[in-house]
Write a protein that holds these residues in place. Structure first.
Motif, PDB file in Angstrom:
ATOM      1  N   HIS A 141     -47.577  23.464 -86.870  1.00 44.68           N
ATOM      2  CA  HIS A 141     -48.916  23.081 -87.330  1.00 44.68           C
ATOM      3  C   HIS A 141     -49.757  22.606 -86.148  1.00 44.68           C
ATOM      4  CE1 HIS A 141     -51.477  20.729 -90.505  1.00 44.68           C
ATOM      5  NE2 HIS A 141     -52.155  21.647 -89.865  1.00 44.68           N
TER       6      HIS A 141
ATOM      7  N   GLN B 108     -61.086  22.409 -93.498  1.00 42.09           N
ATOM      8  CA  GLN B 108     -60.847  21.319 -92.552  1.00 42.09           C
ATOM      9  C   GLN B 108     -61.110  19.962 -93.210  1.00 42.09           C
ATOM     10  OE1 GLN B 108     -59.439  21.844 -89.542  1.00 42.09           O
ATOM     11  NE2 GLN B 108     -59.398  23.991 -90.170  1.00 42.09           N
TER      12      GLN B 108
ATOM     13  N   THR C 213     -58.239  19.166 -95.472  1.00 43.22           N
ATOM     14  CA  THR C 213     -57.106  18.760 -94.644  1.00 43.22           C
ATOM     15  C   THR C 213     -57.265  17.310 -94.206  1.00 43.22           C
ATOM     16  OG1 THR C 213     -56.806  21.027 -93.830  1.00 43.22           O
ATOM     17  CG2 THR C 213     -55.807  19.253 -92.529  1.00 43.22           C
TER      18      THR C 213
ATOM     19  N   THR D 124     -58.155  17.150 -86.379  1.00 44.43           N
ATOM     20  CA  THR D 124     -58.899  17.769 -87.492  1.00 44.43           C
ATOM     21  C   THR D 124     -60.319  17.215 -87.576  1.00 44.43           C
ATOM     22  OG1 THR D 124     -56.838  18.084 -88.752  1.00 44.43           O
ATOM     23  CG2 THR D 124     -58.904  18.207 -89.977  1.00 44.43           C
TER      24      THR D 124
ATOM     25  N   SER E 261     -55.143  23.176 -99.860  1.00 44.63           N
ATOM     26  CA  SER E 261     -56.216  22.905 -98.897  1.00 44.63           C
ATOM     27  C   SER E 261     -56.654  24.132 -98.110  1.00 44.63           C
ATOM     28  CB  SER E 261     -55.775  21.803 -97.922  1.00 44.63           C
ATOM     29  OG  SER E 261     -54.619  22.207 -97.211  1.00 44.63           O
TER      30      SER E 261
ATOM     31  N   GLU F 284     -52.687  18.981-100.422  1.00 46.42           N
ATOM     32  CA  GLU F 284     -52.156  19.729 -99.279  1.00 46.42           C
ATOM     33  C   GLU F 284     -51.780  21.152 -99.673  1.00 46.42           C
ATOM     34  OE1 GLU F 284     -48.651  19.476 -95.862  1.00 46.42           O
ATOM     35  OE2 GLU F 284     -48.485  18.266 -97.676  1.00 46.42           O
TER      36      GLU F 284
END
Length: 273
Positions: A57, A82, A85, A115, A177, A174
Motif C-alpha cells: 500500500h 482519497q 481513505t 493521503t 473506499s 475501507e
C-alpha cells in the motif's frame, strides 16, 4: 521455439476470454484459493502478510506521489477515493489510540499523512487538471450505508459503544473506499500508467490483507472469529476483507494482461470495474 512456447498460453487466454461471466468468476475463485494455499505453504508467519500488505500500500501511494510531483497533473485520480481513505484511516487511528495502540498505528499515521498531502495537491496545487466531471460518485452512497451497518453490527468488546461503532465504520468504509476511483476509470476507459500502478498496488495489498485474515482463521481453526467477539461482527470482518479484494480483482486481471501485452496505457473494456 519461441512461438511454440507462446501457443499454449495464447490458447488458454483465448479459452478464458470466451467463457461466460459465471465460469470466469469460478475460475477467479479457484485461482484465489490456489494462491491462498501457496501463501500458506511459503509464508510460515502469516502476520508477515499483513505487514506486506501495508508495505505494498505504501509503495502504491509512493507511486501516486511520484506521479503528482513529476507530471504535475492529477488527471485520472479520484479525489473522493482519497477523501474516503483519509476518513477511514482517521477513524481507525482514533480507535487504535483508544483501543489497541501498536505498530500498525504508526503505519496508519504515515499513510494518513501522505493521503492528506495527496488531497491537498489535488484540491489546490493541481486543481486545474482534476477531472471533476468524471469523479461523479456520490459519497453518501457508501458513507451512509457503512454508518448504518456499523450502528447495527460492530465489535462486542468491552470498549465504549462509540469506539466500537467507529471501529466497525472504519472496517466497512475501507472495503468500499476505492469505488470512486473505479468510477473515474470506468468513465475515462483509459488509465495512464502511474494511476494503473497505484490501483494495482491497492489490489495486491487488499489481497494480502484478506489472505492474512483467512489464513489466521484457518490456523486457529475458527477460534480467531470467536476472539473477535460474538454475533455477526466476526463474519462481517471477514466478508469485508473478501469484498474489497473482489472489487479490484477485475481491474487487476486487465492490468496484468496489459503489462504482459507490452501496453503502457491500460484500456478497459465496457463493463469492467
Amino acid at each position: 521455439m519461441k512461438g511454440t512456447g507462446k501457443k499454449p498460453i495464447q490458447a488458454v487466454k483465448t479459452w478464458v476470454r470466451r467463457q461466460p461471466p459465471k465460469v470466469k468468476a469460478l475460475l477467479a475463485v479457484i485461482s484465489g484459493m490456489f494462491a491462498l494455499v501457496l501463501l500458506r505453504a511459503i509464508v510460515h508467519d502469516h502476520d508477515n502478510l499483513f505487514v506486506a500488505a501495508e508495505a505494498v500500500h505504501s509503495i502504491g501511494i509512493s507511486v501516486l506521489i511520484y506521479k503528482l510531483m513529476k507530471e504535475k497533473t492529477c488527471a485520472g485520480l479520484s479525489l473522493k477515493s482519497q477523501e474516503l481513505t483519509a476518513i477511514f484511516l482517521a477513524v481507525r487511528l482514533y480507535c487504535s489510540f483508544v483501543m489497541e495502540y501498536d505498530i500498525h498505528t504508526l503505519l496508519d499515521l504515515a499513510t494518513l499523512a501522505t493521503t492528506l498531502w495527496v488531497i491537498y495537491s489535488i484540491r489546490f496545487k493541481l486543481k486545474s487538471s482534476y477531472m471533476e466531471d468524471k469523479d461523479n460518485f456520490a459519497l453518501y452512497y457508501v458513507v451512509v450505508p457503512c454508518a448504518v451497518l456499523a450502528l447495527l453490527i460492530h465489535p462486542s468488546t468491552s470498549h465504549h459503544i462509540i469506539n466500537r461503532i467507529a471501529w466497525g465504520f472504519s472496517v466497512y468504509l475501507e472495503a468500499v473506499s476505492v469505488l470512486p476511483q473505479l468510477r473515474v476509470m470506468q468513465n475515462t476507459k483509459i488509465v495512464e500508467p502511474f494511476t494503473a500502478h497505484y490501483v494495482f498496488a491497492l489490489g495486491i495489498a487488499r489481497f494480502l490483507s484478506c489472505a492474512h485474515w483467512v489464513l489466521q482463521v484457518l490456523d486457529s481453526r475458527g477460534h480467531l472469529l470467536t476472539a473477535l467477539g460474538y454475533g455477526l461482527w466476526p463474519s462481517m470482518v471477514l466478508i469485508s476483507e473478501i469484498v474489497q479484494t473482489f472489487i479490484l480483482a477485475d481491474f487487476c486481471y486487465y492490468y496484468v494482461k496489459s503489462v504482459f501485452g507490452g501496453q503502457l496505457v491500460l484500456r478497459l473494456p465496457s463493463g469492467v470495474v
